[in-house]
Enzyme design. Structure first.
Site, PDB file in Angstrom:
ATOM      1  N   SER A 197      -0.795   6.720  -8.038  1.00  0.00           N
ATOM      2  CA  SER A 197      -0.106   5.523  -8.498  1.00  0.00           C
ATOM      3  C   SER A 197       1.398   5.601  -8.201  1.00  0.00           C
ATOM      4  CB  SER A 197      -0.377   5.329  -9.998  1.00  0.00           C
ATOM      5  OG  SER A 197       0.085   4.076 -10.449  1.00  0.00           O
ATOM      6  N   ASP A 367      -9.475  -1.997  -8.604  1.00  0.00           N
ATOM      7  CA  ASP A 367      -8.177  -1.492  -9.053  1.00  0.00           C
ATOM      8  C   ASP A 367      -7.214  -2.663  -9.146  1.00  0.00           C
ATOM      9  OD1 ASP A 367      -5.633  -0.313  -9.257  1.00  0.00           O
ATOM     10  OD2 ASP A 367      -6.275   1.469  -8.154  1.00  0.00           O
ATOM     11  N   HIS A 399      -8.116   1.456 -11.779  1.00  0.00           N
ATOM     12  CA  HIS A 399      -6.903   2.237 -11.578  1.00  0.00           C
ATOM     13  C   HIS A 399      -6.900   3.539 -12.376  1.00  0.00           C
ATOM     14  CE1 HIS A 399      -2.829   2.381  -9.923  1.00  0.00           C
ATOM     15  NE2 HIS A 399      -2.413   2.864 -11.083  1.00  0.00           N
TER      16      HIS A 399
END
Length: 433
Positions: A197, A367, A399
C-alpha cells in the site's frame, strides 16, 4: 545505537513481557481489561515473542534526522540450519499502521522446528511469521511518524516541524536508509523488498527519481500498488480535498490523531462490543473492499488496535493525489508551487522510468484503494511488462486481506514465498562476513 536482542519463552496472554515501546503503555493500560484476543494492542516485540521467536531492535537514522525502528525476527532453527545464508527481506507497512500489522492475523504463526535441515510446512496467516519460519532473514520496518519513530533533534509531541512530511519523504529518505542499513548489517549485496500500500508509493516514487536504486534489490515486490489513485471505490472515492484543507495542510504540520494511544484503545474496545462490532466491520468493508467470506468482524478489533500515526500533510497529499490521479509532488497552491517546483502545478512522478527487471506487482480484484483500473494505468506507463504481474485469483480479495484474510497464506503469502525462492537465488553473502 546497536541492536538489542530479546527473547522470552513460554509466553501467554498472562505473562507477556512489558511493552518495549513506552508509547504503548497507556494504550495497553486502557485496553487490557477489555481485550478478548492476545494480539490486541501488542507491540511488535510482544507479537514476535508471543510466537516463540527472538528479535533484535535496530535504530536507523535517515539523512534528514528521523530515527526509524527496525525489528529483525530471529529464528534459531533457521540459523542453525542455514547459518548466515538467510535471504534478507525488508517488509514495510501501509498507511496508519506499523510493523505489527503483518503479525496480527492469528492465532497461528508459532515458531516450528526444522527437520533434517529443511524448513517446516508452516501456513501462518501472518506474513511476518510465514516468512520467519522459513529460510529468510525477516526485517520489519517502520516509517517516520509511527510510534516506532523519533528524531535526532525534534520531539514529535512538541515540535510541529517533525510532522512536515508525506509519503514522498518516506521514499526519498526512509526506504534508502533501511535498505542500506540491512545491506551493511547482513553483508548481502542486495535484499528483497516487500512493500504494501503506502510503501509501494514510497518505493515507486523513489525509483521514479532514482532508478539506479533498484540495483540494491533482488526483488522489488509491491502489494496493492498505488501510483494512480483517482479511481478508488467506496468511502475514499467520495472524500475530496477542499481548498480550506489544502491551505491548512500547507501551513500546519502535525499528526492526524493527537491522542493516538487513547484513541486507538477506545476504538478497539468499541469494536469488541457485540453491538458495535458489525458497524466497525461494515466501515472496514466500504473503505478497503468487502470480503465477508475471508474476514470476520472479530478481526477488525485487532486491526484498529494497531492503528498508528500519520502526518496531516501526508493524508492531504493522498487526497490531492486522488484529484490528480497520478502521484505528484505535494500541491502548495500556484504561488508556493512556483517557488518550490518552478511551476504552478506540482510535478508528476515519471513512473515510465521505474526499472521493471525485478519489479513484482501483486494486486486484488476487489481492492477499493488499488483497483484493477488503477493498477492497469501503472502497467501501461511502465517501460515494459513487470518482471512478475500477479493478480490474486480469489475474486473478492480486498486491500486488507493480506493482513486479515483467513486464507491469506494460500492466496498471498505462499505466492510471495514461491517468488522469492524461485527468483531470489542469485543473492550472495559478502565474503567479508
Amino acid at each position: 545505537m546497536g541492536p538489542t536482542l530479546l527473547h522470552y519463552s513460554n509466553v501467554s496472554s498472562q505473562n507477556l513481557p512489558p511493552p518495549e515501546n513506552p508509547n504503548f503503555e497507556q494504550e495497553q493500560l486502557i485496553l487490557n481489561p477489555f481485550k478478548t484476543t492476545l494480539n490486541q494492542g501488542l507491540t511488535c516485540g510482544q507479537l514476535i515473542v508471543s510466537r516463540g521467536f527472538k528479535y533484535e531492535r535496530h535504530f536507523v537514522t535517515t539523512e534528514d534526522g528521523y530515527i526509524l525502528e527496525l525489528y529483525r525476527i530471529i529464528n534459531p532453527y533457521a540459523q542453525a540450519a542455514r547459518g548466515r545464508n538467510l535471504k534478507p527481506i525488508l517488509v514495510l507497512h501501509g498507511g496508519f499502521t506499523s510493523c505489527s500489522s503483518f503479525m496480527i492475523n492469528g492465532p497461528g504463526g508459532h515458531i516450528k522446528e526444522w527437520i533434517n535441515g529443511n524448513p517446516p510446512h508452516d501456513t501462518s496467516k501472518s506474513l511476518a511469521f510465514a516468512l520467519a519460519n522459513r529460510e529468510f532473514d525477516v526485517w520489519l520496518g517502520n516509517d517516520r511518524g509511527t510510534r516506532y519513530s523519533n528524531h535526532t533533534r525534534l520531539d514529535p509531541y512538541k515540535d510541529h516541524e517533525f510532522w512536515n512530511f508525506t509519503f514522498i519523504e518516506m521514499g526519498k529518505y526512509d526506504v534508502p536508509a533501511m535498505v542500506d542499513y540491512i545491506i551493511e548489517e547482513t553483508g548481502f549485496e542486495k535484499i528483497v523488498y516487500i512493500g504494501y500500500s503506502q510503501s509501494t508509493i514510497a518505493m515507486l516514487t523513489l525509483l521514479a527519481k532514482q532508478p539506479q536504486f533498484a540495483c540494491k534489490l533482488d526483488l522489488n515486490i509491491n502489494v496493492s500498488p498505488e501510483a494512480f489513485i483517482g479511481d478508488q471505490k467506496g468511502i475514499s472515492s467520495i472524500i475530496q480535498p477542499s481548498l480550506l484543507l489544502t491551505e491548512i495542510g500547507s501551513e500546519y504540520s502535525g499528526p492526524v490523531i493527537p491522542f493516538i494511544q487513547e484513541f486507538v484503545a477506545i476504538l478497539s474496545i468499541l469494536c469488541t462490543n457485540d453491538a458495535v462490532k458489525p458497524i466497525c466491520f461494515e466501515i472496514n468493508n466500504y473503505v478497503f473492499g468487502p470480503d465477508r467470506e475471508m474476514i470476520s468482524p472479530d478481526q477488525i478489533k485487532e486491526l484498529v488496535s494497531q492503528v498508528d500515526q500519520m502526518s496531516l500533510k501526508s493524508v492531504l497529499h493522498y487526497m490531492q493525489s486522488s484529484k490528480y490521479d497520478q502521484i505528484r509532488e505535494f500541491d502548495y497552491g500556484p504561488k508556493k508551487n512556483l517557488e518550490v517546483y518552478g511551476s504552478e502545478e506540482p510535478h508528476k512522478f515519471p513512473f515510465e522510468i521505474v526499472p521493471i527487471h525485478n519489479l513484482v506487482i501483486i494486486s486484488g480484484l476487489n481492492d477499493y484503494l488499488a483497483p484493477q483500473v488503477s493498477v492497469q494505468k501503472l502497467r501501461d506507463i511502465l517501460p515494459d511488462r513487470p518482471f512478475i504481474d500477479h493478480v490474486v485469483t480469489w475474486p473478492l480479495w480486498s486491500h486488507v486481506d493480506i493482513l486479515l484474510a483467513d486464507e491469506a497464506f494460500e492466496y498471498m503469502h505462499s505466492v510471495i514465498i514461491d517468488i522469492v525462492r524461485v527468483h531470489g537465488e542469485d543473492v550472495q553473502v559478502s565474503s567479508e562476513i
